[in-house]
Design a protein around this motif. Sequence first.
Motif, PDB file in Angstrom:
ATOM      1  N   ILE A   8       2.182   1.314   2.313  1.00 15.00           N
ATOM      2  CA  ILE A   8       2.389   2.243   1.193  1.00 15.00           C
ATOM      3  C   ILE A   8       3.296   1.629   0.122  1.00 15.00           C
ATOM      4  CG2 ILE A   8       3.417   4.452   0.541  1.00 15.00           C
ATOM      5  CD1 ILE A   8       2.169   5.635   3.079  1.00 15.00           C
ATOM      6  N   PRO A   9       4.444   1.050   0.479  1.00 16.31           N
ATOM      7  CA  PRO A   9       5.249   0.408  -0.569  1.00 16.31           C
ATOM      8  C   PRO A   9       4.550  -0.792  -1.220  1.00 16.31           C
ATOM      9  CG  PRO A   9       6.605   0.801   1.354  1.00 16.31           C
ATOM     10  CD  PRO A   9       5.195   1.109   1.738  1.00 16.31           C
ATOM     11  N   VAL A  10       3.775  -1.528  -0.438  1.00 17.08           N
ATOM     12  CA  VAL A  10       3.036  -2.661  -1.005  1.00 17.08           C
ATOM     13  C   VAL A  10       1.999  -2.159  -2.004  1.00 17.08           C
ATOM     14  CG1 VAL A  10       1.399  -4.502  -0.454  1.00 17.08           C
ATOM     15  CG2 VAL A  10       3.438  -4.201   0.940  1.00 17.08           C
ATOM     16  N   ALA A  11       1.279  -1.103  -1.674  1.00 15.27           N
ATOM     17  CA  ALA A  11       0.279  -0.537  -2.583  1.00 15.27           C
ATOM     18  C   ALA A  11       0.931   0.008  -3.845  1.00 15.27           C
ATOM     19  CB  ALA A  11      -0.515   0.556  -1.866  1.00 15.27           C
ATOM     20  N   LEU A  12       2.055   0.689  -3.698  1.00 11.76           N
ATOM     21  CA  LEU A  12       2.760   1.198  -4.872  1.00 11.76           C
ATOM     22  C   LEU A  12       3.283   0.061  -5.746  1.00 11.76           C
ATOM     23  CD1 LEU A  12       4.734   4.185  -3.336  1.00 11.76           C
ATOM     24  CD2 LEU A  12       2.774   4.283  -4.877  1.00 11.76           C
TER      25      LEU A  12
END
Length: 50
Positions: A8-12
């Motif tokens: 999730i942080p990588v996608a954001l």
Amino acid sequence: MTGLALLIPVALGLGLLGLAAFFWAMRKGQFEDLDGAAQRILINDEEDDK
């Protein structure tokens, strides 16, 4: 679950990077003349006729 905590942080981060690249291109004028490139295809240059 730990995979989501990483993804999730990588996608954001990638989304924000893409948004920053878009705004950078807008500021540099990359999208000002959208019809110019399409019109240049149709123009027959004098040098191409040789």
